[in-house]
Scaffold this motif. Structure first.
Motif, PDB file in Angstrom:
ATOM      1  N   ILE A   1      53.495  45.397  26.449  1.00  0.00           N
ATOM      2  CA  ILE A   1      52.095  45.712  26.156  1.00  0.00           C
ATOM      3  C   ILE A   1      51.187  45.111  27.221  1.00  0.00           C
ATOM      4  O   ILE A   1      50.287  45.777  27.744  1.00  0.00           O
ATOM      5  N   LYS A   2      51.433  43.857  27.566  1.00  0.00           N
ATOM      6  CA  LYS A   2      50.632  43.184  28.592  1.00  0.00           C
ATOM      7  C   LYS A   2      50.738  43.919  29.929  1.00  0.00           C
ATOM      8  O   LYS A   2      49.737  44.172  30.588  1.00  0.00           O
ATOM      9  N   ASN A   3      51.955  44.295  30.287  1.00  0.00           N
ATOM     10  CA  ASN A   3      52.150  45.018  31.549  1.00  0.00           C
ATOM     11  C   ASN A   3      51.448  46.372  31.534  1.00  0.00           C
ATOM     12  O   ASN A   3      50.881  46.795  32.550  1.00  0.00           O
ATOM     13  N   SER A   4      51.469  47.047  30.408  1.00  0.00           N
ATOM     14  CA  SER A   4      50.779  48.339  30.290  1.00  0.00           C
ATOM     15  C   SER A   4      49.276  48.166  30.457  1.00  0.00           C
ATOM     16  O   SER A   4      48.618  48.961  31.134  1.00  0.00           O
ATOM     17  N   GLN A   5      48.723  47.134  29.844  1.00  0.00           N
ATOM     18  CA  GLN A   5      47.292  46.867  29.975  1.00  0.00           C
ATOM     19  C   GLN A   5      46.935  46.554  31.430  1.00  0.00           C
ATOM     20  O   GLN A   5      45.904  46.996  31.927  1.00  0.00           O
ATOM     21  N   GLU A   6      47.802  45.799  32.103  1.00  0.00           N
ATOM     22  CA  GLU A   6      47.548  45.485  33.509  1.00  0.00           C
ATOM     23  C   GLU A   6      47.597  46.749  34.366  1.00  0.00           C
ATOM     24  O   GLU A   6      46.829  46.899  35.316  1.00  0.00           O
ATOM     25  N   SER A   7      48.474  47.671  34.022  1.00  0.00           N
ATOM     26  CA  SER A   7      48.546  48.952  34.728  1.00  0.00           C
ATOM     27  C   SER A   7      47.270  49.760  34.496  1.00  0.00           C
ATOM     28  O   SER A   7      46.755  50.394  35.427  1.00  0.00           O
ATOM     29  N   ILE A   8      46.755  49.729  33.296  1.00  0.00           N
ATOM     30  CA  ILE A   8      45.497  50.419  32.983  1.00  0.00           C
ATOM     31  C   ILE A   8      44.363  49.837  33.818  1.00  0.00           C
ATOM     32  O   ILE A   8      43.547  50.577  34.385  1.00  0.00           O
TER      33      ILE A   8
ATOM     34  N   ASN B   1      40.535  50.381  38.231  1.00  0.00           N
ATOM     35  CA  ASN B   1      40.043  49.921  39.537  1.00  0.00           C
ATOM     36  C   ASN B   1      40.067  51.037  40.572  1.00  0.00           C
ATOM     37  O   ASN B   1      39.169  51.129  41.416  1.00  0.00           O
ATOM     38  N   HIS B   2      41.086  51.905  40.514  1.00  0.00           N
ATOM     39  CA  HIS B   2      41.142  53.050  41.434  1.00  0.00           C
ATOM     40  C   HIS B   2      39.951  53.989  41.209  1.00  0.00           C
ATOM     41  O   HIS B   2      39.345  54.478  42.169  1.00  0.00           O
ATOM     42  N   VAL B   3      39.617  54.239  39.943  1.00  0.00           N
ATOM     43  CA  VAL B   3      38.473  55.101  39.635  1.00  0.00           C
ATOM     44  C   VAL B   3      37.184  54.445  40.130  1.00  0.00           C
ATOM     45  O   VAL B   3      36.333  55.111  40.742  1.00  0.00           O
ATOM     46  N   ILE B   4      37.038  53.143  39.890  1.00  0.00           N
ATOM     47  CA  ILE B   4      35.841  52.434  40.346  1.00  0.00           C
ATOM     48  C   ILE B   4      35.724  52.522  41.865  1.00  0.00           C
ATOM     49  O   ILE B   4      34.631  52.758  42.401  1.00  0.00           O
ATOM     50  N   THR B   5      36.835  52.367  42.569  1.00  0.00           N
ATOM     51  CA  THR B   5      36.835  52.484  44.030  1.00  0.00           C
ATOM     52  C   THR B   5      36.431  53.896  44.457  1.00  0.00           C
ATOM     53  O   THR B   5      35.639  54.068  45.387  1.00  0.00           O
TER      54      THR B   5
END
Length: 81
Positions: free
Chosen positions: A19-26, A31-35
């Motif tokens: 779950i933690k890894n999935s959240q980090e992937s999100i 961040n890609h969208v913000i960029t």
């Protein structure tokens, strides 16, 4: 010491890690969208992405804290045996 209970708890800990890894992937995807928004600004979408980033970061922190506490409980059970 109930070995099957500890195994079950370790399996749950692995799910929490996932779950933690999935959240980090999100967070990474947000961040890609913000960029991308630097090239094509959209104030409303930027605000939504910043809010989503904060919520996802909060989720990572909450899951990490839960994992640490749960792992301490597992270790305590293991040491009792």
């Amino acid at each position: 010491m109930d070995e099957s209970k500890i195994e079950q708890m370790r399996a749950t800990l692995n799910k929490l890690e996932d779950i933690k890894n999935s959240q980090e992937s999100i967070i990474d995807k947000i961040n890609h969208v913000i960029t991308d928004l630097f090239q094509h600004p959209d104030k409303e979408l930027e605000k939504a992405m910043n809010d989503a980033h904060q919520k996802s970061s909060d989720n990572v922190d909450a899951v990490r804290e839960a994992m640490e506490e749960y792992e301490m409980r597992i270790n305590k059970l293991e040491n009792q045996g």
